[in-house]
Design an enzyme around this catalytic site. Structure first.
Site, PDB file in Angstrom:
ATOM      1  N   ASP A   5       3.299  -5.400  37.231  1.00  0.00           N
ATOM      2  CA  ASP A   5       4.477  -5.643  38.065  1.00  0.00           C
ATOM      3  C   ASP A   5       5.274  -4.360  38.249  1.00  0.00           C
ATOM      4  O   ASP A   5       5.095  -3.375  37.528  1.00  0.00           O
ATOM      5  CB  ASP A   5       5.339  -6.791  37.530  1.00  0.00           C
ATOM      6  CG  ASP A   5       5.964  -6.509  36.183  1.00  0.00           C
ATOM      7  OD1 ASP A   5       6.037  -5.335  35.782  1.00  0.00           O
ATOM      8  OD2 ASP A   5       6.377  -7.470  35.525  1.00  0.00           O
ATOM      9  N   ASN A  60      16.003  -3.752  44.367  1.00  0.00           N
ATOM     10  CA  ASN A  60      16.601  -4.655  45.354  1.00  0.00           C
ATOM     11  C   ASN A  60      18.116  -4.509  45.398  1.00  0.00           C
ATOM     12  O   ASN A  60      18.726  -4.489  46.477  1.00  0.00           O
ATOM     13  CB  ASN A  60      16.239  -6.108  45.019  1.00  0.00           C
ATOM     14  CG  ASN A  60      14.964  -6.561  45.717  1.00  0.00           C
ATOM     15  OD1 ASN A  60      14.568  -5.994  46.725  1.00  0.00           O
ATOM     16  ND2 ASN A  60      14.330  -7.584  45.172  1.00  0.00           N
ATOM     17  N   HIS A  92      17.098  -6.390  50.032  1.00  0.00           N
ATOM     18  CA  HIS A  92      15.832  -7.140  49.993  1.00  0.00           C
ATOM     19  C   HIS A  92      14.846  -6.713  51.077  1.00  0.00           C
ATOM     20  O   HIS A  92      13.631  -6.849  50.887  1.00  0.00           O
ATOM     21  CB  HIS A  92      16.123  -8.634  50.100  1.00  0.00           C
ATOM     22  CG  HIS A  92      16.767  -9.197  48.869  1.00  0.00           C
ATOM     23  ND1 HIS A  92      16.072  -9.472  47.716  1.00  0.00           N
ATOM     24  CD2 HIS A  92      18.067  -9.495  48.602  1.00  0.00           C
ATOM     25  CE1 HIS A  92      16.894  -9.947  46.794  1.00  0.00           C
ATOM     26  NE2 HIS A  92      18.124  -9.964  47.303  1.00  0.00           N
ATOM     27  N   ASP A 106      11.100  -5.772  50.178  1.00  0.00           N
ATOM     28  CA  ASP A 106       9.850  -6.281  50.768  1.00  0.00           C
ATOM     29  C   ASP A 106       8.929  -5.134  51.172  1.00  0.00           C
ATOM     30  O   ASP A 106       7.704  -5.206  50.994  1.00  0.00           O
ATOM     31  CB  ASP A 106      10.159  -7.152  51.988  1.00  0.00           C
ATOM     32  CG  ASP A 106      10.760  -8.504  51.603  1.00  0.00           C
ATOM     33  OD1 ASP A 106      10.724  -8.853  50.410  1.00  0.00           O
ATOM     34  OD2 ASP A 106      11.274  -9.201  52.504  1.00  0.00           O
ATOM     35  N   GLU A 131       7.256  -9.827  42.026  1.00  0.00           N
ATOM     36  CA  GLU A 131       6.816  -8.424  42.055  1.00  0.00           C
ATOM     37  C   GLU A 131       5.579  -8.207  41.199  1.00  0.00           C
ATOM     38  O   GLU A 131       5.227  -7.072  40.881  1.00  0.00           O
ATOM     39  CB  GLU A 131       7.949  -7.511  41.581  1.00  0.00           C
ATOM     40  CG  GLU A 131       8.311  -7.630  40.109  1.00  0.00           C
ATOM     41  CD  GLU A 131       9.395  -8.671  39.848  1.00  0.00           C
ATOM     42  OE1 GLU A 131      10.081  -8.548  38.824  1.00  0.00           O
ATOM     43  OE2 GLU A 131       9.545  -9.615  40.668  1.00  0.00           O
TER      44      GLU A 131
END
Length: 336
Positions: A192, A200, A205, A209, A236
């Site tokens: 991850d 973030n 956000h 992404d 993630e």
């Protein structure tokens, strides 16, 4: 009397050992615009049927050597999955004769002599049935393709384009079975993005992404063999499934991934580890046996991921090697 209609012309096979009957039928059908194939025996009729695949067969029942019932059964055997209308022609009119013809594979049964009006009415009906069947086959194929697309979409993560968790579970089951049969090692890696919440919070956000898409591309690029598979495990978290990959090879994959991310320099403005995006990952490798399960491999890889985080993040830890990528890199340097 011959009837002409707007339906598309048919290729019609006429099988009758009586020349006068066969010629008369062929002439009438030809005037109606159909293409006619003629056979004077069951064997010859079967050969023409297999060669030309007619749209419809007019088949005499009473013929020397092999009769029309034999020919109908042979024609049905020669078209697995398909359907060609077969109309029997006979002077026999008993119920048992009609039943025998239908059981042999026929679709209708006409009593000789057949008038042109009745014959062409039957042809029109068979043509409609054939068209309906073709349409049903086409619709079935469209549904099959739509279902296949839906199945594929249900296993793809919409954000990254990678396989999703559902797809990974199924693929992992398949690869365990394949590795068990071949006796080859199977590697699973879970990883991850380090401190993704901070990323973030710092950039929003939308940028988050974009970060996940960037990591997904790096993972996908690492899958150079057809059987290698990258997936988004959730949030993630990502996974790499690497068939026929031993423990040392898995470490090589992990080091290459970390090096690529470092070179890519996707900046992380609030990471306490590095100025760029980093990953922590867990690796498990085994030659599956009867006790190996997807759940067991995922749990072991997840535990290894926890160890990688505990050792400082920005690294991959392997249970089987009892070392992480930093230790392996140092060991390799020491060998030199």
């Amino acid at each position: 009397m011959s009837l002409h209609y707007q339906a598309a012309p048919l290729t019609i096979l006429v099988v009758d050992d009586q020349n006068a009957t066969r010629v008369a039928l062929a002439a009438d059908l030809d005037r109606a615009g159909h293409r006619v194939l003629e056979a004077d025996s069951a064997d010859w009729g079967l050969q023409l049927f297999e060669r030309y695949r007619p749209d419809l067969v007019l088949l005499d029942v009473e013929m020397p050597d092999k009769d029309g019932y034999w020919a109908a059964r042979a024609m049905r055997s020669a078209e697995p999955g398909g359907w060609t209308p077969i109309i029997f022609l006979s002077q026999r009119s008993q119920d048992a004769d009609v039943w025998k013809g239908i059981e042999a594979g026929g679709d209708d049964y006409l009593i000789k002599p057949v008038t042109p009006m009745i014959l062409h009415a039957k042809l029109r009906a068979m043509q409609r049935l054939s068209h309906m069947r073709q349409r049903l086959v086409a619709v079935s194929e469209e549904l099959r393709q739509a279902n296949a697309q839906l199945h594929e979409l249900s296993q793809v993560d919409p954000l990254t384009g990678l396989m999703n968790r559902r797809g990974l579970d199924g693929r992992l089951q398949q690869e365990i079975a394949a590795a068990r049969r071949s006796g080859q090692p199977l590697t699973l890696m879970l990883c991850d993005v380090d401190h993704f919440k901070r990323y973030n919070d710092a950039l929003g956000h939308v940028e988050g992404d974009q970060c996940l898409r960037h990591v997904a591309r790096q993972l996908k690029d690492l899958c150079r063999r057809p059987a290698d598979c990258a997936a988004r495990y959730g949030g993630e978290e990502f996974a790499l499934l690497l068939p026929n990959t031993p423990r040392s090879g898995a470490m090589t994959y992990a080091r290459a991934l970390l090096r690529t991310l470092a070179q890519g320099q996707l900046k992380h403005p609030d990471s306490p580890i590095a100025g760029h995006i980093t990953l922590s990952g867990g690796i498990t490798t085994c030659v599956p046996d009867e006790t190996t399960t997807p759940e067991g491999l995922l749990m072991r890889a997840d535990d290894a991921l926890y160890n990688a985080k505990a050792y400082g993040r920005n690294r991959f830890f392997s249970y089987e090697m009892q070392m992480d990528t930093d230790e392996q890199r140092q060991a390799l340097r020491g060998d030199r």
